[in-house]
Design a protein around this motif. Structure first.
Motif, PDB file in Angstrom:
ATOM      1  N   GLY A 173       0.803  -1.219   0.000  1.00 23.07           N
ATOM      2  CA  GLY A 173       0.000   0.000   0.000  1.00 23.07           C
ATOM      3  C   GLY A 173       0.831   1.262   0.000  1.00 23.07           C
ATOM      4  O   GLY A 173       0.498   2.239  -0.684  1.00 23.07           O
ATOM      5  N   TRP A 174       1.926   1.249   0.749  1.00 18.35           N
ATOM      6  CA  TRP A 174       2.776   2.444   0.831  1.00 18.35           C
ATOM      7  C   TRP A 174       3.524   2.686  -0.469  1.00 18.35           C
ATOM      8  O   TRP A 174       3.763   3.840  -0.849  1.00 18.35           O
ATOM      9  N   VAL A 175       3.873   1.627  -1.183  1.00 17.80           N
ATOM     10  CA  VAL A 175       4.529   1.781  -2.492  1.00 17.80           C
ATOM     11  C   VAL A 175       3.542   2.401  -3.483  1.00 17.80           C
ATOM     12  O   VAL A 175       3.890   3.322  -4.240  1.00 17.80           O
ATOM     13  N   LEU A 176       2.309   1.904  -3.477  1.00 18.61           N
ATOM     14  CA  LEU A 176       1.277   2.472  -4.348  1.00 18.61           C
ATOM     15  C   LEU A 176       1.016   3.933  -4.006  1.00 18.61           C
ATOM     16  O   LEU A 176       0.878   4.780  -4.902  1.00 18.61           O
ATOM     17  N   LEU A 177       0.979   4.235  -2.718  1.00 22.08           N
ATOM     18  CA  LEU A 177       0.750   5.618  -2.292  1.00 22.08           C
ATOM     19  C   LEU A 177       1.902   6.521  -2.722  1.00 22.08           C
ATOM     20  O   LEU A 177       1.674   7.637  -3.202  1.00 22.08           O
ATOM     21  N   ALA A 178       3.128   6.058  -2.585  1.00 21.46           N
ATOM     22  CA  ALA A 178       4.287   6.860  -3.005  1.00 21.46           C
ATOM     23  C   ALA A 178       4.224   7.147  -4.504  1.00 21.46           C
ATOM     24  O   ALA A 178       4.482   8.277  -4.945  1.00 21.46           O
ATOM     25  N   ALA A 179       3.870   6.138  -5.286  1.00 21.62           N
ATOM     26  CA  ALA A 179       3.747   6.347  -6.736  1.00 21.62           C
ATOM     27  C   ALA A 179       2.614   7.315  -7.046  1.00 21.62           C
ATOM     28  O   ALA A 179       2.748   8.179  -7.933  1.00 21.62           O
ATOM     29  N   ALA A 180       1.502   7.213  -6.310  1.00 17.42           N
ATOM     30  CA  ALA A 180       0.382   8.137  -6.505  1.00 17.42           C
ATOM     31  C   ALA A 180       0.805   9.571  -6.212  1.00 17.42           C
ATOM     32  O   ALA A 180       0.421  10.504  -6.921  1.00 17.42           O
ATOM     33  N   ILE A 181       1.598   9.742  -5.169  1.00 19.87           N
ATOM     34  CA  ILE A 181       2.083  11.081  -4.805  1.00 19.87           C
ATOM     35  C   ILE A 181       2.966  11.645  -5.915  1.00 19.87           C
ATOM     36  O   ILE A 181       2.809  12.804  -6.332  1.00 19.87           O
ATOM     37  N   LEU A 182       3.886  10.845  -6.414  1.00 22.90           N
ATOM     38  CA  LEU A 182       4.782  11.321  -7.482  1.00 22.90           C
ATOM     39  C   LEU A 182       3.999  11.685  -8.743  1.00 22.90           C
ATOM     40  O   LEU A 182       4.305  12.685  -9.407  1.00 22.90           O
ATOM     41  N   LEU A 183       2.975  10.902  -9.065  1.00 28.28           N
ATOM     42  CA  LEU A 183       2.159  11.215 -10.243  1.00 28.28           C
ATOM     43  C   LEU A 183       1.324  12.476 -10.027  1.00 28.28           C
ATOM     44  O   LEU A 183       1.149  13.279 -10.950  1.00 28.28           O
ATOM     45  N   GLU A 184       0.832  12.679  -8.805  1.00 33.79           N
ATOM     46  CA  GLU A 184       0.090  13.904  -8.503  1.00 33.79           C
ATOM     47  C   GLU A 184       0.995  15.125  -8.625  1.00 33.79           C
ATOM     48  O   GLU A 184       0.599  16.157  -9.166  1.00 33.79           O
ATOM     49  N   VAL A 185       2.221  15.001  -8.154  1.00 36.90           N
ATOM     50  CA  VAL A 185       3.183  16.096  -8.258  1.00 36.90           C
ATOM     51  C   VAL A 185       3.510  16.367  -9.732  1.00 36.90           C
ATOM     52  O   VAL A 185       3.600  17.524 -10.154  1.00 36.90           O
ATOM     53  N   ALA A 186       3.653  15.312 -10.518  1.00 32.85           N
ATOM     54  CA  ALA A 186       3.891  15.487 -11.955  1.00 32.85           C
ATOM     55  C   ALA A 186       2.699  16.180 -12.615  1.00 32.85           C
ATOM     56  O   ALA A 186       2.873  17.051 -13.486  1.00 32.85           O
ATOM     57  N   GLY A 187       1.485  15.836 -12.197  1.00 31.41           N
ATOM     58  CA  GLY A 187       0.290  16.480 -12.747  1.00 31.41           C
ATOM     59  C   GLY A 187       0.225  17.953 -12.388  1.00 31.41           C
ATOM     60  O   GLY A 187      -0.101  18.798 -13.232  1.00 31.41           O
TER      61      GLY A 187
END
Length: 105
Positions: free
Chosen positions: A2-16
């Motif tokens: 879950g934390w790996v998925l959350l970290a990736a979600a955060i990076l994609l949100e920052v990219a957006g």
């Protein structure tokens, strides 16, 4: 997981969010399109992360980390100012997320 998925979600949100700045009010086609790609992928991964992490914790970490990263990117990439008040705000965001995480117990 879950934390790996959350970290990736955060990076994609920052990219957006970075793409929003680069899109210059939707006048640049590629960054404009990437806003939707990055945010869409971010929400998918955040949704998957919620299978493993409480929603309050996941959202607080997602929003808080994204806010801190965007503030730092603004300073480093776009020449935005870093004032004492902004640093205080970043510290409060990090502190709030830490308290929520500790309360999860």
């Amino acid at each position: 997981m879950g934390w790996v998925l959350l970290a990736a979600a955060i990076l994609l949100e920052v990219a957006g969010t970075t793409s929003m700045k680069l899109a210059e009010g939707f006048t640049r086609p590629l960054p404009s399109a990437l806003i939707f790609v990055f945010y869409g992928a971010s929400f998918v991964l955040l949704t998957l992360a919620l299978r493993h992490i409480e929603v309050g914790i996941a959202y607080a970490v997602w929003a808080g980390a994204g806010t801190v990263l965007i503030a730092l990117i603004g300073v480093a990439t776009f020449g935005e100012s870093l004032t004492g008040l902004k640093l205080l705000g970043i510290a409060l965001v990090v502190g709030g997320v830490a308290v929520l995480h500790a309360a999860q117990g």
